[in-house]
Design an enzyme around this catalytic site. Structure first.
Site, PDB file in Angstrom:
ATOM      1  N   SER A  66      -9.670  -0.612   7.168  1.00 12.22           N
ATOM      2  CA  SER A  66      -9.005  -0.386   5.489  1.00 12.22           C
ATOM      3  C   SER A  66      -8.616  -1.363   4.953  1.00 12.22           C
ATOM      4  O   SER A  66      -8.151  -1.491   4.244  1.00 12.22           O
ATOM      5  CB  SER A  66      -8.421   0.711   5.699  1.00 12.22           C
ATOM      6  OG  SER A  66      -8.759   1.691   5.161  1.00 12.22           O
ATOM      7  N   LYS A  68       0.106  -0.955   0.135  1.00 15.98           N
ATOM      8  CA  LYS A  68       0.194  -0.042   0.219  1.00 15.98           C
ATOM      9  C   LYS A  68       0.996   1.196   0.148  1.00 15.98           C
ATOM     10  O   LYS A  68       1.803   1.502   0.656  1.00 15.98           O
ATOM     11  CB  LYS A  68      -0.856   0.271   1.033  1.00 15.98           C
ATOM     12  CG  LYS A  68      -1.795   1.427   1.568  1.00 15.98           C
ATOM     13  CD  LYS A  68      -2.643   1.045   2.668  1.00 15.98           C
ATOM     14  CE  LYS A  68      -3.665   1.899   2.364  1.00 15.98           C
ATOM     15  NZ  LYS A  68      -4.318   1.629   3.663  1.00 15.98           N
ATOM     16  N   SER A  90      -9.459   1.692   3.178  1.00 14.71           N
ATOM     17  CA  SER A  90      -8.912   2.694   1.759  1.00 14.71           C
ATOM     18  C   SER A  90      -7.780   1.424   1.495  1.00 14.71           C
ATOM     19  O   SER A  90      -6.994   2.367  -0.138  1.00 14.71           O
ATOM     20  CB  SER A  90      -7.775   3.621   3.152  1.00 14.71           C
ATOM     21  OG  SER A  90      -6.891   3.207   3.567  1.00 14.71           O
TER      22      SER A  90
HETATM   23  N1  GLN Z   1     -12.907   4.514   6.373  1.00 16.57           N
HETATM   24  C1  GLN Z   1     -12.091   4.572   8.025  1.00 16.57           C
HETATM   25  C2  GLN Z   1     -11.956   6.310   7.567  1.00 16.57           C
HETATM   26  O1  GLN Z   1     -11.653   6.492   6.586  1.00 16.57           O
HETATM   27  C3  GLN Z   1     -11.093   4.026   7.899  1.00 16.57           C
HETATM   28  C4  GLN Z   1      -9.798   4.335   7.647  1.00 16.57           C
HETATM   29  C5  GLN Z   1      -8.901   3.195   7.912  1.00 16.57           C
HETATM   30  O2  GLN Z   1      -8.355   2.627   8.146  1.00 16.57           O
HETATM   31  N2  GLN Z   1      -7.421   3.582   6.841  1.00 16.57           N
HETATM   32  O3  GLN Z   1     -10.967   6.528   7.913  1.00 16.57           O
END
Ligand code: GLN
Length: 473
Positions: free
Chosen positions: A161, A62, A137
């Site tokens: 994410s 990532k 993400s």
């Molecule tokens: N969807 C969550 C956010 O927008 C989690 C994102 C993540 O785990 N990096 O913060």
């Protein structure tokens, strides 16, 4: 063509058995498929075999985890040209094991989001349906694994994410216990929640990668000394255990089809002689609100380092303050700016008690409640996400968007290990189920997930099909 199709189905275990290098297959497959999928921000065209036990196996990372001499953009304009002078600890460990890093995957800017629609560059498409998001993400990593561009990938999980994109793409996503995997070289989002973990085709692969990337690291003070054999329960029978699910699962804006799948999942577990009990978890409804105070507060602090002086983009202006302002205004996208503003507000002297301090107390209550549940049951189960992969551009309201994290956030607030595994389809889109375990019970979570993977009616050859395999049926 046929040989590249074989490549696209490989797990790490399969690739090991084949005893040959798949690095070229990876680059060719990415070049062929990624025009449509857009999982990658950077492709390492010159990737080579690396000596080690896992030599010849291609992985993706990532793009918020640094790899030496490669770009790390974090999906942001502010870091668009940033090239890391060092490897993250997890990358160093993977390289030492012999894996080849073939590219860096797309994400929502600074990992803030659930669909990669907040990437400054483009939206990654779901390999099951190119009109839909891959989740986020870590959507690039999940799509790269599901499409077979790479054998496995790393993601990061702050509020879901790793697990949510894994669920949307029909692959396995594991968030280890907070403190087991070093975040040195992970660009910080919310440091009290962030954790790196694997996205793979099989649970066994997830255990294998976690084994390699975990361990105490003097460069991340939150890591702990703990000897865990992550594969200890792989292949074991988990019948006669007792798991719980919160009855509130059915109240939290859950899609009817997902609710139906979850009921089917419960029946399936019962058919394996597992006792499944409904419990009350009323605190669940505060998880999203709590997270969206704590995470932005940490963001407002962590992202202050992007000032146009030290890294990446610099919009040179007359004075220092003007340079800061111009750089941050042009470098950050709207969601990141929204979070910095929320975080700055909730940490301000006038509102600190009302928001930040209160959220910390609620976090403690939620954590205590889950730990109490887990002291009576082996695992807590939920669907991973209340919906399946949605159409690109379909969700516009940020609050609707934030609610998607309802089931994944509690494990981050409490620092617990949690995995998402695919369990069938809803309208031809994969559905993920989540298993949350006790702190440091990572091996058991993986073992139980493996047991389900081996017995699931939706799996063939011991794992969930990839879109390619489904197409070939
Ligand atoms: N969807 C969550 C956010 O927008 C989690 C994102 C993540 O785990 N990096 O913060």
């Amino acid at each position: 063509m046929a040989s590249s199709n074989e490549y696209r189905k490989l797990s790490i275990k399969d690739a090991l058995k084949a005893k040959k290098s798949f690095v070229k297959d990876a680059i060719e497959t990415i070049n062929e498929l990624d025009k449509n999928i857009k999982a990658f921000i950077t492709v390492n065209e010159n990737a080579q075999d690396v000596p080690g036990n896992f030599s010849g196996i291609p992985l993706a990372i990532k793009d918020n985890i640094v790899v030496k001499e490669m770009k790390t953009t974090c999906g942001s304009k502010i870091l668009e040209t940033f090239v890391s002078p060092y490897d993250a600890t997890v990358v160093e460990k993977l390289k030492k094991a012999g894996f080849s890093i073939v590219g860096k995957t797309n994400l929502d800017e600074f990992a803030m989001g659930t669909s990669t629609e907040y990437s400054a560059f483009y939206t990654t498409r779901n390999p099951w349906d190119l009109d839909r998001v891959a989740g986020g993400s870590s959507g690039g990593s999940a799509a790269a694994v599901a499409s077979g561009e790479v054998v496995a990938a790393l993601g990061s999980d702050t509020g879901g994410s790793i697990r949510q994109p894994a669920a949307f793409c029909g692959v396995v996503g594991f968030k280890p216990t907070y403190g087991l995997v070093s975040r040195y070289g992970l660009i910080a989002f919310a440091s009290s929640l962030d954790q790196i973990g694997p996205i793979t085709k099989t649970v066994e692969d997830a255990a294998l990668l976690t084994q390699i990337i975990s361990g105490k690291d003097p460069r991340d003070a939150t890591t702990v000394e703990k000897q865990i054999d992550f594969s200890k329960y792989i292949g074991k029978n988990f019948k006669n255990i007792c798991v719980a699910y919160p009855e509130e699962v059915f109240a939290e804006g859950i899609d009817n089809e997902i609710a139906r799948k979850f009921e089917e999942f419960i029946k399936f577990l019962e058919s394996l002689e597992i006792s499944v009990k409904k419990i009350n978890f009323p605190e669940l409804k505060y998880a999203v609100a709590t997270y969206y105070i704590i995470a932005p507060a940490e963001v407002s602090s962590n992202l202050s380092r992007f000032d146009g002086i030290r890294y990446g983009l610099r919009e040179e202006k007359e004075g220092l303050l003007e340079t800061y302002l111009e750089t941050r205004k042009n470098g950050f996208g709207p969601e990141v700016i929204r979070r910095i503003m929320i975080g700055t507000f909730t940490l301000s002297a006038a509102y600190y008690d009302a928001y930040f301090e209160r959220a910390q107390k609620v976090r403690r209550k939620i954590s205590s409640k889950i730990n109490e549940i887990l002291s009576n049951y082996d695992f807590l189960i939920t669907p991973t996400s209340p919906i399946t992969a949605f159409k690109i551009g379909e969700i516009k309201d940020p609050l609707v968007y934030y609610m998607m994290d309802i089931f994944t956030i509690p494990a981050n607030l409490a620092g617990l290990p949690a995995i998402s595994i695919p369990f069938g389809f809803s309208n031809n889109l994969p559905v993920g189920m989540q298993i949350i375990g006790k702190r440091f019970d990572d091996a058991k979570v993986l073992g139980f997930a493996d047991f389900i993977e081996q017995t699931s009616p939706y799996n063939t050859n011991g794992r969930f099909p990839t879109p390619l395999e489904e197409e070939e049926k």
